[in-house]
Design an enzyme around this catalytic site. Sequence first.
Site, PDB file in Angstrom:
ATOM      1  N   TYR A  64     -15.461  17.924 -15.543  1.00 16.15           N
ATOM      2  CA  TYR A  64     -15.868  16.400 -15.717  1.00 16.15           C
ATOM      3  C   TYR A  64     -16.896  16.252 -14.744  1.00 16.15           C
ATOM      4  O   TYR A  64     -17.003  16.312 -13.466  1.00 16.15           O
ATOM      5  CB  TYR A  64     -14.443  15.698 -15.578  1.00 16.15           C
ATOM      6  CG  TYR A  64     -14.739  14.277 -15.367  1.00 16.15           C
ATOM      7  CD1 TYR A  64     -14.952  13.426 -16.563  1.00 16.15           C
ATOM      8  CD2 TYR A  64     -14.743  13.618 -14.172  1.00 16.15           C
ATOM      9  CE1 TYR A  64     -15.387  12.120 -16.553  1.00 16.15           C
ATOM     10  CE2 TYR A  64     -14.864  12.154 -14.285  1.00 16.15           C
ATOM     11  CZ  TYR A  64     -15.347  11.289 -15.200  1.00 16.15           C
ATOM     12  OH  TYR A  64     -15.486  10.026 -15.460  1.00 16.15           O
TER      13      TYR A  64
ATOM     14  N   ASP B 225      -6.286  19.422 -14.369  1.00 15.76           N
ATOM     15  CA  ASP B 225      -6.446  18.086 -14.800  1.00 15.76           C
ATOM     16  C   ASP B 225      -6.220  17.980 -16.303  1.00 15.76           C
ATOM     17  O   ASP B 225      -6.676  18.563 -17.246  1.00 15.76           O
ATOM     18  CB  ASP B 225      -8.228  17.899 -14.829  1.00 15.76           C
ATOM     19  CG  ASP B 225      -8.435  16.401 -15.137  1.00 15.76           C
ATOM     20  OD1 ASP B 225      -7.888  15.788 -16.240  1.00 15.76           O
ATOM     21  OD2 ASP B 225      -9.756  16.057 -14.841  1.00 15.76           O
TER      22      ASP B 225
ATOM     23  N   LYS C 134      -7.438   7.198 -19.322  1.00 14.66           N
ATOM     24  CA  LYS C 134      -7.588   7.773 -20.826  1.00 14.66           C
ATOM     25  C   LYS C 134      -6.228   7.428 -21.602  1.00 14.66           C
ATOM     26  O   LYS C 134      -6.000   6.677 -21.899  1.00 14.66           O
ATOM     27  CB  LYS C 134      -8.219   9.085 -20.514  1.00 14.66           C
ATOM     28  CG  LYS C 134      -9.231   9.125 -19.532  1.00 14.66           C
ATOM     29  CD  LYS C 134     -10.458   8.478 -19.585  1.00 14.66           C
ATOM     30  CE  LYS C 134     -11.397   8.256 -18.439  1.00 14.66           C
ATOM     31  NZ  LYS C 134     -11.814   9.705 -17.862  1.00 14.66           N
TER      32      LYS C 134
ATOM     33  N   ARG D 157       0.977  -1.295  -0.145  1.00 14.99           N
ATOM     34  CA  ARG D 157       0.097   0.108  -0.077  1.00 14.99           C
ATOM     35  C   ARG D 157       1.003   1.256  -0.089  1.00 14.99           C
ATOM     36  O   ARG D 157       0.636   2.169  -0.738  1.00 14.99           O
ATOM     37  CB  ARG D 157      -0.823   0.008   1.169  1.00 14.99           C
ATOM     38  CG  ARG D 157      -1.786   1.470   1.312  1.00 14.99           C
ATOM     39  CD  ARG D 157      -2.839   1.432   2.428  1.00 14.99           C
ATOM     40  NE  ARG D 157      -2.825   0.380   3.489  1.00 14.99           N
ATOM     41  CZ  ARG D 157      -2.349   0.539   4.424  1.00 14.99           C
ATOM     42  NH1 ARG D 157      -1.448   1.621   4.728  1.00 14.99           N
ATOM     43  NH2 ARG D 157      -2.431  -0.300   5.372  1.00 14.99           N
TER      44      ARG D 157
HETATM   45  C1  LIG Z   1     -12.339  10.161 -16.618  1.00 11.93           C
HETATM   46  C2  LIG Z   1     -12.195  11.520 -16.154  1.00 11.93           C
HETATM   47  C3  LIG Z   1     -11.548  11.624 -14.891  1.00 11.93           C
HETATM   48  C4  LIG Z   1     -11.977  10.413 -13.861  1.00 11.93           C
HETATM   49  O1  LIG Z   1     -11.079   9.422 -13.785  1.00 11.93           O
HETATM   50  P1  LIG Z   1     -11.237   8.175 -13.650  1.00 11.93           P
HETATM   51  O2  LIG Z   1     -10.034   7.314 -13.897  1.00 11.93           O
HETATM   52  O3  LIG Z   1     -12.438   7.626 -14.247  1.00 11.93           O
HETATM   53  O4  LIG Z   1     -11.468   7.957 -12.031  1.00 11.93           O
HETATM   54  C5  LIG Z   1     -11.209  12.974 -14.210  1.00 11.93           C
HETATM   55  N1  LIG Z   1     -11.117  13.834 -15.136  1.00 11.93           N
HETATM   56  C6  LIG Z   1     -11.406  13.610 -16.855  1.00 11.93           C
HETATM   57  C7  LIG Z   1     -11.216  14.897 -17.690  1.00 11.93           C
HETATM   58  C8  LIG Z   1     -11.763  12.484 -17.256  1.00 11.93           C
HETATM   59  O5  LIG Z   1     -11.943  12.223 -18.402  1.00 11.93           O
END
Ligand SMILES: *Cc1c(COP(=O)(O)O)cnc(C)c1O
Length: 383
Positions: free
Chosen positions: A106, A178, A203, A49
Site C-alpha cells: 500500500y 495488513d 475500508k 486519550r
Molecule cells: C487505506 C489502507 C491503509 C491506510 O489506512 P488509512 O486508514 O487510510 O490510514 C493501509 N493499508 C491498506 C491495505 C489500505 O488499503
Amino acid sequence: MTEDRFETIAIHAGQDPDPTTGAAVVPIYATSTYVQEAPGVHKGYEYSRTDNPTRTALQTQIAALEGVDPAADGGAVATSSGLAATALIGYLLKPGDRIVLPDDAYGGTFRLIARVLADHGIAWTAADLSSPEKVVEAVTSDTKLVWIETPTNPLLKIVDIEAVVAVAKSVGALVAVDNTFATPYLQQPLSLGADLVVHSATKYLGGHSDTVAGAIVTNDAELLERLRFLQNATGPVPGPFDSYLLLRGIKTLGVRMDRHCANAGAIAEFLEADPRVDHVWYPGLPSDPGHEIAQRQMSGFGGMVSFTPAGGVEAANSIVARTRLFFLAESLGGVESLIEIPAVMTHASVEGTDLEVPASLIRLSVGIEHVDDLISDLDRALG
Ligand SMILES: *Cc1c(COP(=O)(O)O)cnc(C)c1O
C-alpha cells in the site's frame, strides 16, 4: 472463547446492553474526562486519550472477530487511521532494525517506512513475498518485522502467511499482516501464526466510506500492553463518534463481504472473457497464480479486482471517465463501487521505485450494488 459464530460475534461482542439505561446500542460516550470518587478511585476510565467506553466496545468487537483468545490476554487497539496503526507498530522498532515489506505495498505504508521510519534509522527491503525464495533472500539477522499484505494492493498477489511466518520466525522477526483487503471474515492471520494484524478500518470494517480509522490486533499480551502504552504516549486515538460508526458498520461485515465477493467474482469473470481487456488480477479466478493458496487461506476472494485494458493508458483514462456507478475515487471497501488508476492516484508516491505499478492498471473496489448494473456500467465504459 465464545462458541458464537462470526456474524453473531459481530453484533454481540463488546455490545452488551448499557448497564445504566439498558440502551441496546453502545452509546457514544462524548466525554474527555471521568469524575473520580476520590483521587485515583474511578470506574476504569480517567481520560479519553487513554480509554473511552465506545472505543473499548469497538476494540472488544474487532479482537473477537480476529479470533483473539481472551484467555491469552490479547486484544485490539483502535486507532485514528490505518496509518496511525502502522506508525504505532513502527515505534516498536529501533535504529538498526530492518523491515521487510511487499514490493507492491500500500502506497501510504511504503511512504511511512521509506520516508519517515528510514529517517529514524530503520532499514527496509521490498520483496515479492508471494515467492518463498524471495522472502528467504530478503530476511537478514537485523530483520525485526516482516510486513505482509494479502491480497496485495493493487496487484492482488496472494502471500502464503504460514510460509512467511516460518521464515520470519527463523530470524526472530515479528510478522504483521495488513488484513484490510481480506477482513477477518475471509482470513484470520493470527490463527496462521502472525503476531499482529493491522486494519485500515476506513475500508471494509467501517464499510460505508464515512470515517477514517484503524486497528491493531494481537494475541500477545506484552505486545498489546506496549502498543497501548505507545498509543497513549503518542495520541492517535479514534474519537467516540468514529468508534460508534465502526461498531455500527462492523455489525454487517459478514453479509456485506458475501456480496462484495459474489459481485467481484462475477465482474472478474466478465472482464477476463472480454477482448477489450488485456489482463485481470483476481485471486478467485482459477487462472490466477495465487488462486490455490487463496483457496486454502481465505474463505472468499474479496471485493477488489484489478485489470489492464487492451488499449493501454489512453483506454484506462477513458474508462475511468465513463463509468457512472463506479465513482472515480481513491479508497475502497465501501458499499458503493469505486474505480481508480493506482499509478497516478493511490500509488503515485511509489513512482520510480521498485514498487511501481503498470501505468494502465485500473483498480476496482466492487460494491454491493446489483451485479448486473455494475457489469453494464463497465461494459459501457469499456467502449
Ligand atoms: C487505506 C489502507 C491503509 C491506510 O489506512 P488509512 O486508514 O487510510 O490510514 C493501509 N493499508 C491498506 C491495505 C489500505 O488499503
